[in-house]
Design a protein around this motif. Structure first.
Motif, PDB file in Angstrom:
ATOM      1  N   LYS A 225     -21.875 -38.434  44.136  1.00 56.15           N
ATOM      2  CA  LYS A 225     -22.794 -37.418  43.620  1.00 56.15           C
ATOM      3  C   LYS A 225     -23.191 -37.725  42.184  1.00 56.15           C
ATOM      4  CE  LYS A 225     -21.048 -33.660  46.466  1.00 56.15           C
ATOM      5  NZ  LYS A 225     -20.198 -32.462  46.457  1.00 56.15           N
ATOM      6  N   ARG A 226     -22.245 -38.222  41.403  1.00 53.37           N
ATOM      7  CA  ARG A 226     -22.500 -38.467  39.986  1.00 53.37           C
ATOM      8  C   ARG A 226     -22.976 -39.885  39.708  1.00 53.37           C
ATOM      9  NH1 ARG A 226     -17.314 -36.462  36.932  1.00 53.37           N
ATOM     10  NH2 ARG A 226     -18.649 -36.804  35.141  1.00 53.37           N
ATOM     11  N   TYR A 227     -22.656 -40.805  40.589  1.00 49.72           N
ATOM     12  CA  TYR A 227     -23.064 -42.203  40.458  1.00 49.72           C
ATOM     13  C   TYR A 227     -23.439 -42.713  41.851  1.00 49.72           C
ATOM     14  CZ  TYR A 227     -22.748 -47.210  39.334  1.00 49.72           C
ATOM     15  OH  TYR A 227     -23.020 -48.551  39.168  1.00 49.72           O
ATOM     16  N   PRO A 228     -24.652 -42.446  42.284  1.00 46.76           N
ATOM     17  CA  PRO A 228     -25.080 -42.808  43.636  1.00 46.76           C
ATOM     18  C   PRO A 228     -24.979 -44.311  43.905  1.00 46.76           C
ATOM     19  CG  PRO A 228     -26.695 -41.385  42.590  1.00 46.76           C
ATOM     20  CD  PRO A 228     -25.710 -41.782  41.530  1.00 46.76           C
ATOM     21  N   PRO A 229     -24.697 -44.681  45.147  1.00 43.34           N
ATOM     22  CA  PRO A 229     -24.598 -46.102  45.496  1.00 43.34           C
ATOM     23  C   PRO A 229     -25.863 -46.893  45.173  1.00 43.34           C
ATOM     24  CG  PRO A 229     -23.775 -44.744  47.286  1.00 43.34           C
ATOM     25  CD  PRO A 229     -24.366 -43.822  46.276  1.00 43.34           C
ATOM     26  N   ALA A 230     -27.013 -46.247  45.219  1.00 43.11           N
ATOM     27  CA  ALA A 230     -28.265 -46.938  44.901  1.00 43.11           C
ATOM     28  C   ALA A 230     -28.266 -47.443  43.464  1.00 43.11           C
ATOM     29  CB  ALA A 230     -29.446 -46.005  45.132  1.00 43.11           C
ATOM     30  N   MET A 231     -27.631 -46.712  42.557  1.00 43.89           N
ATOM     31  CA  MET A 231     -27.564 -47.138  41.159  1.00 43.89           C
ATOM     32  C   MET A 231     -26.651 -48.348  41.005  1.00 43.89           C
ATOM     33  SD  MET A 231     -27.434 -43.540  39.097  1.00 43.89           S
ATOM     34  CE  MET A 231     -27.608 -44.275  37.490  1.00 43.89           C
TER      35      MET A 231
ATOM     36  N   LEU B 162     -19.868 -44.119  33.178  1.00 47.03           N
ATOM     37  CA  LEU B 162     -19.226 -44.529  34.423  1.00 47.03           C
ATOM     38  C   LEU B 162     -17.703 -44.413  34.305  1.00 47.03           C
ATOM     39  CD1 LEU B 162     -19.452 -45.604  37.273  1.00 47.03           C
ATOM     40  CD2 LEU B 162     -19.582 -47.911  36.327  1.00 47.03           C
ATOM     41  N   SER B 163     -17.177 -44.774  33.167  1.00 46.94           N
ATOM     42  CA  SER B 163     -15.735 -44.644  32.931  1.00 46.94           C
ATOM     43  C   SER B 163     -15.299 -43.193  33.010  1.00 46.94           C
ATOM     44  CB  SER B 163     -15.352 -45.216  31.569  1.00 46.94           C
ATOM     45  OG  SER B 163     -15.582 -46.593  31.539  1.00 46.94           O
ATOM     46  N   ARG B 164     -16.091 -42.293  32.433  1.00 44.40           N
ATOM     47  CA  ARG B 164     -15.761 -40.858  32.496  1.00 44.40           C
ATOM     48  C   ARG B 164     -15.798 -40.343  33.925  1.00 44.40           C
ATOM     49  NH1 ARG B 164     -19.924 -38.679  29.444  1.00 44.40           N
ATOM     50  NH2 ARG B 164     -20.276 -40.526  28.220  1.00 44.40           N
TER      51      ARG B 164
ATOM     52  N   SER C 248     -12.300 -38.496  38.440  1.00 46.86           N
ATOM     53  CA  SER C 248     -11.800 -38.614  39.807  1.00 46.86           C
ATOM     54  C   SER C 248     -10.318 -38.968  39.819  1.00 46.86           C
ATOM     55  CB  SER C 248     -12.576 -39.676  40.576  1.00 46.86           C
ATOM     56  OG  SER C 248     -13.915 -39.284  40.703  1.00 46.86           O
ATOM     57  N   TYR C 249      -9.920 -39.856  38.938  1.00 43.75           N
ATOM     58  CA  TYR C 249      -8.515 -40.240  38.864  1.00 43.75           C
ATOM     59  C   TYR C 249      -7.642 -39.059  38.451  1.00 43.75           C
ATOM     60  CZ  TYR C 249     -10.460 -44.997  38.811  1.00 43.75           C
ATOM     61  OH  TYR C 249     -11.137 -46.148  39.098  1.00 43.75           O
ATOM     62  N   ASN C 250      -8.171 -38.232  37.543  1.00 45.62           N
ATOM     63  CA  ASN C 250      -7.420 -37.046  37.125  1.00 45.62           C
ATOM     64  C   ASN C 250      -7.256 -36.057  38.282  1.00 45.62           C
ATOM     65  OD1 ASN C 250      -6.919 -37.897  34.492  1.00 45.62           O
ATOM     66  ND2 ASN C 250      -8.862 -37.099  33.761  1.00 45.62           N
ATOM     67  N   LYS C 251      -8.287 -35.922  39.112  1.00 44.08           N
ATOM     68  CA  LYS C 251      -8.177 -35.072  40.298  1.00 44.08           C
ATOM     69  C   LYS C 251      -7.102 -35.613  41.235  1.00 44.08           C
ATOM     70  CE  LYS C 251     -12.969 -33.533  40.350  1.00 44.08           C
ATOM     71  NZ  LYS C 251     -14.260 -33.612  41.042  1.00 44.08           N
TER      72      LYS C 251
ATOM     73  N   PHE D 194     -17.544 -52.969  42.601  1.00 42.05           N
ATOM     74  CA  PHE D 194     -17.290 -51.588  42.198  1.00 42.05           C
ATOM     75  C   PHE D 194     -16.134 -51.003  43.003  1.00 42.05           C
ATOM     76  CE2 PHE D 194     -17.881 -47.010  42.713  1.00 42.05           C
ATOM     77  CZ  PHE D 194     -17.856 -46.612  41.383  1.00 42.05           C
ATOM     78  N   ILE D 195     -16.106 -51.265  44.298  1.00 42.63           N
ATOM     79  CA  ILE D 195     -15.040 -50.741  45.162  1.00 42.63           C
ATOM     80  C   ILE D 195     -13.675 -51.235  44.688  1.00 42.63           C
ATOM     81  CG2 ILE D 195     -14.078 -50.814  47.500  1.00 42.63           C
ATOM     82  CD1 ILE D 195     -17.005 -50.969  48.514  1.00 42.63           C
ATOM     83  N   ASP D 196     -13.583 -52.518  44.390  1.00 45.23           N
ATOM     84  CA  ASP D 196     -12.309 -53.079  43.926  1.00 45.23           C
ATOM     85  C   ASP D 196     -11.869 -52.459  42.606  1.00 45.23           C
ATOM     86  OD1 ASP D 196     -12.233 -54.706  46.159  1.00 45.23           O
ATOM     87  OD2 ASP D 196     -12.991 -56.480  45.106  1.00 45.23           O
ATOM     88  N   THR D 197     -12.814 -52.317  41.691  1.00 43.44           N
ATOM     89  CA  THR D 197     -12.493 -51.747  40.378  1.00 43.44           C
ATOM     90  C   THR D 197     -12.069 -50.287  40.490  1.00 43.44           C
ATOM     91  OG1 THR D 197     -14.086 -53.229  39.332  1.00 43.44           O
ATOM     92  CG2 THR D 197     -13.409 -51.299  38.062  1.00 43.44           C
ATOM     93  N   ALA D 198     -12.821 -49.509  41.253  1.00 41.33           N
ATOM     94  CA  ALA D 198     -12.520 -48.083  41.395  1.00 41.33           C
ATOM     95  C   ALA D 198     -11.189 -47.874  42.115  1.00 41.33           C
ATOM     96  CB  ALA D 198     -13.641 -47.382  42.154  1.00 41.33           C
ATOM     97  N   THR D 199     -10.933 -48.643  43.142  1.00 38.38           N
ATOM     98  CA  THR D 199      -9.684 -48.489  43.901  1.00 38.38           C
ATOM     99  C   THR D 199      -8.489 -48.926  43.070  1.00 38.38           C
ATOM    100  OG1 THR D 199     -10.907 -48.874  45.946  1.00 38.38           O
ATOM    101  CG2 THR D 199      -8.512 -49.050  46.056  1.00 38.38           C
TER     102      THR D 199
END
Length: 103
Positions: free
Chosen positions: A24-30, A43-45, A50-53, A88-93
């Motif tokens: 919602k905040r960073y759509p895959p299209a971006m 992006l870090s925020r 999400s990590y805090n949740k 992005f998937i690797d970094t976020a995970t």
């Protein structure tokens, strides 16, 4: 025993919700465009929120090694289904797993 299955189902739903909140905040299209229209700080925020949740979820629900891995895996697959790049998937995970591993 049935409570264990119920908790795993809740964990799966939480992982999907976490990934969808990022979308919602960073759509895959971006993520797929060559021109980055979002700053690295923003992006870090988004990821840290999400990590805090996830950290709050961990505190409310005891997560052992298996359930942390399950959360990370389901999060990864949901990001992939949403259409994010593998980078992005690797970094976020990786960030999610690191946050969940903290004490």
């Amino acid at each position: 025993m049935f409570g264990w299955f119920k908790k795993n189902k809740e964990l799966d739903v939480f992982a999907k919700t976490l990934a969808q909140d990022i979308a919602k905040r960073y759509p895959p299209a971006m993520d797929s465009t060559k021109e980055k229209k979002i700053s690295v700080n923003r992006l870090s925020r988004i990821l840290e929120d999400s990590y805090n949740k996830a950290q709050q979820y961990k505190q409310a629900n005891k997560l052992g090694v298996y359930r942390k891995a399950r959360l990370g895996n389901n999060f990864r697959w949901e990001l992939k289904e949403l259409g994010y790049s593998s980078e992005f998937i690797d970094t976020a995970t990786e960030g999610l797993v690191v946050y969940l591993s903290r004490k």
